[in-house]
Design a protein around this motif. Sequence first.
Motif, mmCIF file in Angstrom:
data_model
loop_
_atom_site.group_PDB
_atom_site.id
_atom_site.type_symbol
_atom_site.label_atom_id
_atom_site.label_comp_id
_atom_site.label_asym_id
_atom_site.label_seq_id
_atom_site.Cartn_x
_atom_site.Cartn_y
_atom_site.Cartn_z
ATOM 1 N N GLY A 173 12.332 -4.593 2.985
ATOM 2 C CA GLY A 173 12.381 -2.931 2.972
ATOM 3 C C GLY A 173 11.294 -2.154 3.344
ATOM 4 N N TYR A 174 10.587 -2.427 4.509
ATOM 5 C CA TYR A 174 10.130 -1.407 5.329
ATOM 6 C C TYR A 174 11.194 -0.544 6.621
ATOM 7 C CZ TYR A 174 5.492 -0.958 7.651
ATOM 8 O OH TYR A 174 4.379 -0.233 8.015
ATOM 9 N N SER A 175 10.321 0.069 6.338
ATOM 10 C CA SER A 175 10.520 1.381 7.757
ATOM 11 C C SER A 175 10.081 1.348 8.853
ATOM 12 C CB SER A 175 10.525 2.780 7.331
ATOM 13 O OG SER A 175 10.648 3.555 8.168
ATOM 14 N N PRO A 176 11.095 0.702 9.417
ATOM 15 C CA PRO A 176 10.916 0.707 10.811
ATOM 16 C C PRO A 176 9.483 1.611 11.850
ATOM 17 C CG PRO A 176 12.939 0.327 10.764
ATOM 18 C CD PRO A 176 12.510 1.170 9.530
ATOM 19 N N LYS A 177 9.792 2.602 10.483
ATOM 20 C CA LYS A 177 9.136 3.629 11.549
ATOM 21 C C LYS A 177 7.362 3.719 11.475
ATOM 22 C CE LYS A 177 12.471 7.293 11.712
ATOM 23 N NZ LYS A 177 13.744 7.316 10.416
ATOM 24 N N LEU A 178 7.128 3.053 10.145
ATOM 25 C CA LEU A 178 5.710 3.060 10.061
ATOM 26 C C LEU A 178 5.728 1.633 11.098
ATOM 27 C CD1 LEU A 178 6.478 4.053 6.430
ATOM 28 C CD2 LEU A 178 5.384 5.416 8.904
ATOM 29 N N LEU A 179 6.374 0.746 11.397
ATOM 30 C CA LEU A 179 5.407 -0.387 12.465
ATOM 31 C C LEU A 179 5.507 0.046 13.474
ATOM 32 C CD1 LEU A 179 4.629 -3.087 12.265
ATOM 33 C CD2 LEU A 179 7.009 -3.726 12.945
ATOM 34 N N GLU A 180 3.909 -0.120 13.840
ATOM 35 C CA GLU A 180 3.885 0.091 15.839
ATOM 36 C C GLU A 180 3.262 -1.693 16.065
ATOM 37 O OE1 GLU A 180 2.454 3.875 17.794
ATOM 38 O OE2 GLU A 180 0.840 2.685 16.698
ATOM 39 N N LEU A 181 3.822 -1.313 17.368
ATOM 40 C CA LEU A 181 3.585 -2.940 17.615
ATOM 41 C C LEU A 181 2.448 -2.530 19.146
ATOM 42 C CD1 LEU A 181 7.661 -4.556 18.195
ATOM 43 C CD2 LEU A 181 5.120 -4.334 16.330
ATOM 44 N N TRP A 210 0.399 -1.335 -0.010
ATOM 45 C CA TRP A 210 -0.430 0.019 0.337
ATOM 46 C C TRP A 210 1.401 1.171 0.141
ATOM 47 C CZ3 TRP A 210 -3.022 -2.630 4.372
ATOM 48 C CH2 TRP A 210 -4.060 -3.274 3.692
ATOM 49 N N GLN A 211 2.068 0.810 0.585
ATOM 50 C CA GLN A 211 2.916 2.297 0.898
ATOM 51 C C GLN A 211 3.488 2.638 -1.231
ATOM 52 O OE1 GLN A 211 5.602 0.946 3.743
ATOM 53 N NE2 GLN A 211 4.611 1.654 5.730
ATOM 54 N N LYS A 212 3.899 2.050 -1.752
ATOM 55 C CA LYS A 212 4.235 1.474 -2.241
ATOM 56 C C LYS A 212 2.575 2.390 -3.820
ATOM 57 C CE LYS A 212 8.066 -1.720 -2.727
ATOM 58 N NZ LYS A 212 8.738 -2.563 -2.981
ATOM 59 N N MET A 213 1.848 1.707 -3.536
ATOM 60 C CA MET A 213 0.683 2.051 -4.578
ATOM 61 C C MET A 213 0.350 4.120 -4.140
ATOM 62 S SD MET A 213 -2.567 -0.729 -3.811
ATOM 63 C CE MET A 213 -3.298 0.534 -4.505
ATOM 64 N N GLY A 214 0.731 4.572 -3.342
ATOM 65 C CA GLY A 214 1.019 6.054 -3.144
ATOM 66 C C GLY A 214 0.359 5.818 -1.970
ATOM 67 N N PHE A 215 0.491 5.857 -0.591
ATOM 68 C CA PHE A 215 0.404 5.808 0.878
ATOM 69 C C PHE A 215 1.874 5.389 1.279
ATOM 70 C CE2 PHE A 215 -3.399 4.647 -1.893
ATOM 71 C CZ PHE A 215 -4.466 5.288 -1.441
ATOM 72 N N PRO A 216 2.890 6.234 1.060
ATOM 73 C CA PRO A 216 4.271 6.259 1.209
ATOM 74 C C PRO A 216 4.224 6.552 3.057
ATOM 75 C CG PRO A 216 3.740 8.513 0.537
ATOM 76 C CD PRO A 216 3.033 7.844 0.316
ATOM 77 N N PHE A 217 3.296 6.935 3.646
ATOM 78 C CA PHE A 217 3.201 7.257 5.122
ATOM 79 C C PHE A 217 2.223 6.555 5.796
ATOM 80 C CE2 PHE A 217 5.200 11.585 3.286
ATOM 81 C CZ PHE A 217 6.110 11.175 3.539
ATOM 82 N N LEU A 218 1.900 5.045 5.363
ATOM 83 C CA LEU A 218 0.871 4.666 5.891
ATOM 84 C C LEU A 218 1.176 3.719 6.779
ATOM 85 C CD1 LEU A 218 -2.573 4.090 5.179
ATOM 86 C CD2 LEU A 218 -1.997 2.652 4.568
ATOM 87 N N THR A 219 0.532 3.905 8.501
ATOM 88 C CA THR A 219 1.278 3.498 9.211
ATOM 89 C C THR A 219 0.603 0.995 9.477
ATOM 90 O OG1 THR A 219 -0.255 3.838 10.585
ATOM 91 C CG2 THR A 219 1.872 4.858 10.512
ATOM 92 N N ILE A 220 1.662 0.605 9.918
ATOM 93 C CA ILE A 220 0.346 -0.590 10.288
ATOM 94 C C ILE A 220 0.939 -0.733 12.107
ATOM 95 C CG2 ILE A 220 2.563 -2.704 9.667
ATOM 96 C CD1 ILE A 220 -0.987 -3.718 8.810
ATOM 97 N N ALA A 221 -0.165 -1.129 12.642
ATOM 98 C CA ALA A 221 -0.068 -1.688 13.892
ATOM 99 C C ALA A 221 0.055 -2.943 14.334
ATOM 100 C CB ALA A 221 -1.440 -1.130 15.079
ATOM 101 N N VAL A 222 -0.095 -4.041 15.362
ATOM 102 C CA VAL A 222 0.661 -5.331 15.177
ATOM 103 C C VAL A 222 -0.037 -5.836 16.451
ATOM 104 C CG1 VAL A 222 0.972 -7.695 14.104
ATOM 105 C CG2 VAL A 222 1.495 -5.557 12.953
ATOM 106 N N ASN A 223 -0.766 -6.289 16.957
ATOM 107 C CA ASN A 223 -1.061 -6.657 17.976
ATOM 108 C C ASN A 223 0.425 -7.619 18.039
ATOM 109 O OD1 ASN A 223 -3.081 -5.276 19.068
ATOM 110 N ND2 ASN A 223 -4.032 -6.409 17.670
#
Length: 277
Positions: free
Chosen positions: A140-148, A104-117
Amino acid sequence: AKANGKNNFQFFNSELNRQLERKVAIEHGLRKALEENELSLYYQPKVDLHSGRIIGSEALLRWNHPEFGLISPNEFIPIAEETGDIAAIGDWVLQTACKQNRKWQKMGFPFLTIAVNVSARQFQQQDFLKKIHTGLQEIGYSPKLLELEITESIMQNIKESTEMLKSLKATGIKTAIDDFGTGYSSLFILKELPIDTIKIDKAFIDDIKEAGDYSMVRTIINMGLNLNLEVVAEGIEDEFQAEVLAKNQCNYGQGYLYSKPVQAHEFEQLLIEGLKK
Ligand code: C2E
Ligand code: CA
Ligand code: CA
Ligand code: CA
């Protein structure tokens, strides 16, 4: 009355048996669920309450069991923690969620975050950090855009957990305390742990209704903001709640008002077309 008592006992007995059989079946099934492709992720939008825009999502696990149909994670995650299958399942969830979000980031939403339980047991694995790190590098995933998202139950191992949180912070990965306010140690957590976000538990959001007393929610939001934390509200179901939260500077939220958790292709539609409301 005596005969009745016996019947009740038999009923009770067979109900217990049924529950036990179901638990055993789930325990056994878990082992194969991954190989058989029975697990999938749904995505619930995380919304900026002021602009109404989607800024990311939370990945929520679903198990389509061959016999029982869709089973709630509330039922099978605790069992997976007991059996230890949570390790493999958790790895799969992290990898699948990040891969999907990268797309999705590559589709044009570069700052989209994901949260994982992440469950406490998973969080406390020795090689947890290393596994995530390698996993993210691979795609190649930016750690800043991952939330645990972790819960207060990690406090049972306070020392190890603090170390883990520090290491995660050093890599840029964000951490959130889920179901905030429901545990024993909420205030202590805020004071001691290097976390980025609190997710206010739905129970407090439910208090927000016309003529209701929602001073607790306001207090939690203010505490979070004063400590420079991001504050997210979960379980927003109506317009009034969203307005009160936004007015009180709670910046982000999730809930059925915006969307239920949906499959990846449906989430993609929401991203492209925007939310209906
Ligand atoms: P949670 O992390 O607190 O997730 C929020 C739950 O509330 C989700 O239930 C979500 O579908 C539901 N929800 C969201 N918005 C609303 C709303 O407006 N109203 C109501 N009534 N409910 C709402 P779900 O998907 O059944 O997940 C239940 C729990 O299972 C999660 O609670 C989380 O603790 C756990 N879980 C889910 N996926 C995973 C996973 O991949 N790993 C681990 N370890 N746990 C997971
Ligand atoms: Ca969560
Ligand atoms: Ca939660
Ligand atoms: Ca919850």
